[in-house]
Design an enzyme around this catalytic site. Structure first.
Site, short mmCIF file in Angstrom:
data_model
loop_
_atom_site.label_atom_id
_atom_site.label_comp_id
_atom_site.label_asym_id
_atom_site.label_seq_id
_atom_site.Cartn_x
_atom_site.Cartn_y
_atom_site.Cartn_z
N GLU A 140 -9.89 -4.95 7.54
CA GLU A 140 -9.53 -3.98 6.40
C GLU A 140 -10.45 -4.48 5.13
O GLU A 140 -10.60 -5.52 4.58
CB GLU A 140 -8.17 -4.65 6.32
N ASP A 191 -18.44 -8.76 -0.48
CA ASP A 191 -18.29 -7.37 -0.74
C ASP A 191 -18.51 -6.67 0.57
O ASP A 191 -19.25 -7.17 1.40
CB ASP A 191 -19.65 -7.15 -1.46
N ASP A 213 -10.19 1.91 -4.73
CA ASP A 213 -10.45 2.30 -6.02
C ASP A 213 -10.81 3.72 -6.04
O ASP A 213 -11.87 4.02 -5.50
CB ASP A 213 -11.28 1.32 -6.72
N ASP A 238 -4.08 7.93 -2.68
CA ASP A 238 -3.09 8.55 -3.50
C ASP A 238 -3.92 9.66 -4.65
O ASP A 238 -3.26 9.92 -5.31
CB ASP A 238 -2.05 7.72 -4.21
N THR A 272 1.90 -0.27 0.59
CA THR A 272 1.04 -1.49 -0.12
C THR A 272 1.49 -1.17 -1.47
O THR A 272 1.81 -0.02 -1.92
CB THR A 272 -0.49 -1.35 -0.12
N PHE A 275 -0.51 -0.54 -4.07
CA PHE A 275 -1.35 0.82 -4.83
C PHE A 275 -0.39 1.91 -4.12
O PHE A 275 -0.54 2.94 -4.95
CB PHE A 275 -2.67 0.65 -4.50
N GLU A 276 0.00 2.08 -2.93
CA GLU A 276 0.65 3.15 -2.62
C GLU A 276 2.01 3.33 -3.35
O GLU A 276 2.30 4.51 -3.87
CB GLU A 276 1.00 3.17 -0.86
C1 LIG Z 1 -6.96 -0.31 -5.70
S1 LIG Z 1 -6.94 -1.62 -4.79
C2 LIG Z 1 -5.84 -1.43 -3.31
C3 LIG Z 1 -5.47 -2.74 -2.70
C4 LIG Z 1 -4.42 -2.50 -1.37
N1 LIG Z 1 -5.20 -2.01 -0.33
C5 LIG Z 1 -3.48 -1.66 -1.92
O1 LIG Z 1 -3.26 -0.39 -1.08
O2 LIG Z 1 -2.61 -2.26 -2.70
C6 LIG Z 1 -8.67 -1.86 -4.11
C7 LIG Z 1 -8.99 -3.12 -3.50
O3 LIG Z 1 -10.11 -3.13 -2.83
C8 LIG Z 1 -11.04 -4.12 -3.36
N2 LIG Z 1 -12.42 -3.70 -3.00
C9 LIG Z 1 -12.95 -2.74 -3.51
N3 LIG Z 1 -14.20 -2.93 -3.04
C10 LIG Z 1 -14.34 -3.86 -2.22
C11 LIG Z 1 -15.28 -4.30 -1.63
N4 LIG Z 1 -16.62 -3.75 -1.52
N5 LIG Z 1 -15.23 -5.45 -0.77
C12 LIG Z 1 -14.39 -6.22 -0.89
N6 LIG Z 1 -13.22 -5.63 -1.46
C13 LIG Z 1 -13.33 -4.37 -2.19
C14 LIG Z 1 -10.64 -4.45 -4.85
O4 LIG Z 1 -10.86 -5.71 -5.01
C15 LIG Z 1 -9.15 -3.95 -4.70
O5 LIG Z 1 -8.49 -5.09 -4.52
#
Ligand SMILES: C[S@@+](CC[C@H](N)C(=O)[O-])C[C@H]1O[C@@H](n2cnc3c(N)ncnc32)[C@H](O)[C@@H]1O
Length: 235
Positions: free
Chosen positions: A66, A118, A141, A177, A212, A214-215
């Site tokens: 994930e 990352d 994001d 979303d 989640t 963010f959802e």
């Molecule tokens: C908008 S949040 C969504 C989190 C969760 N999946 C949710 O639905 O609540 C996006 C997450 O992806 C992580 N993220 C973005 N790019 C990433 C990457 N290349 N590797 C690891 N994590 C990443 C960010 O740190 C952030 O916590």
């Protein structure tokens, strides 16, 4: 959340995440002290040894990766419902990893690990082709400003990398979303020859995808939720 992007990685790789400072309370520090050594692997950018998932999980089982697990709600609920497979949550945000560890401990799960990395670098350098049972990317994001679109996770520049790491028949499941990003994802995934859409356009929300943070945020703001479920083609 900060709205400026993280600095580029090695070789000028563009980051898909925001640089968020980790403000953590004592409970989060405590769970990291207790469990990070065993359950969290920090994986630096760039080339390095392949991820040994048999050693990581202490068994040989299909691995679901994930990307951007956030607080870990989806990872943990899915891992609890699917004990035959192992779940690797990749996240750069340490407080989110601490939350995941709390949930793993509460649920008493042995099939969840976290990688502080990352995810794109991890997939590029540490995971071989066809190594994963599935990739999940829930509410990545959206990077709404045009000048930031290059930072989006699901986009033409990344779809081949993502698809190539999945076993034939395995799923790439994304949800968002953000309607404009959903349309971009759909086009990018449809254009990837290694993938085939399991639905006609957006997929119905599967009952096995937990809600989640963010959802919930998107729903509270009145935004529609789109699921995209593609399958890695069998050669
Ligand atoms: C908008 S949040 C969504 C989190 C969760 N999946 C949710 O639905 O609540 C996006 C997450 O992806 C992580 N993220 C973005 N790019 C990433 C990457 N290349 N590797 C690891 N994590 C990443 C960010 O740190 C952030 O916590």
């Amino acid at each position: 959340m900060a709205h400026h992007p993280a600095p580029a990685g090695p070789l000028g790789h563009i980051r898909t995440f925001h640089p968020r400072r980790g403000r953590m309370g004592p409970a989060q520090h405590a769970v990291l002290d207790r469990l990070a050594g065993e359950l969290v692997h920090t994986i630096p950018d760039g080339p390095g040894p392949l991820l040994d998932t048999d050693a990581l999980f202490g068994r040989r089982a299909p691995v679901v990766l994930e990307i951007g697990s956030g607080l870990g709600e989806a990872t943990v609920a899915q891992a609890a419902a699917d004990p035959e497979r192992d779940y690797l949550a990749v996240e750069v945000h340490t407080p989110g990893i601490a939350n995941l560890l709390n949930l793993v401990e509460e649920a008493g799960l042995s099939n969840v690990r976290a990688a502080r990395a990352d995810a794109l670098e991890l997939l590029r350098h540490r995971v071989t082709e066809e190594a994963l049972a599935a990739i999940h990317a829930y509410f990545p994001d959206p990077w709404p400003k045009s000048r930031h679109h290059k930072r989006r996770l699901i986009q033409p520049a990344h779809t081949h990398l993502l698809a190539s790491r999945i076993q034939p028949g395995g799923l790439l499941h994304a949800a968002t979303d953000w309607p404009e990003y959903a349309a971009v994802m759909l086009d990018a995934l449809n254009a990837e020859p290694l993938l085939v859409n399991t639905a006609d356009g957006y997929a119905p929300r599967p009952a096995w995808r937990p809600q989640t943070r963010f959802e919930r945020r998107g729903i509270a703001a009145g935004r529609p939720i789109a699921d995209l479920i593609f399958q890695r083609r069998t050669p």
